[in-house]
Write a protein that holds these residues in place. Sequence first.
Motif: not given
Length: 164
Positions: A146-163
């Motif tokens: 249980p001490e081994v942890k991490g995170e995964l990000y699912v990134i939302e973007t809209r429009g052209e690069i940079g939002g």
Amino acid sequence: MKIRGHTTPVLAVPLALAAVTLLGMGAREAFAQAPGMGAPPSKVEITIKDRQHGYETMGLTMPSHETTIVVRNLNTVTHGFASRLFKDLPVRMEGGTEVRGKNFTSFHVEPGKTLTLHFATAPSNFDPATGGAESIRHALWCDIHPEVKGELYVIETRGEIGGG
């Protein structure tokens, strides 16, 4: 005078055809690059070196996008790779062993081995009133340690690069 008056329509037709052709090409390119429409899968690489440092994660993915996660276990013991993210998603696995928990799915990877997961992320919660959607952070953990942890990000973007 007649030549000048006649020249404008003669040039206007090829220019109009060129404009329509360029607009059509731009629409096809935009359509081909839409998420899930033949774009290459997002790739996330995760390395497990030991129990003290958890998961080292490189990469990200987007909503409604094909995703490949490669988990490398560089440790000398078996580790689990668990998340609620996988609970309701169909996942194709290469290497490892699938373990189903009550509220999560875990994949066990033997020491020195590599596990590869292929799946499509869920759509984002897009709010048409505000025009925004939230990026999602998924907790990852080892169901064995249980001490081994991490995170995964699912990134939302809209429009052209940079939002936008």
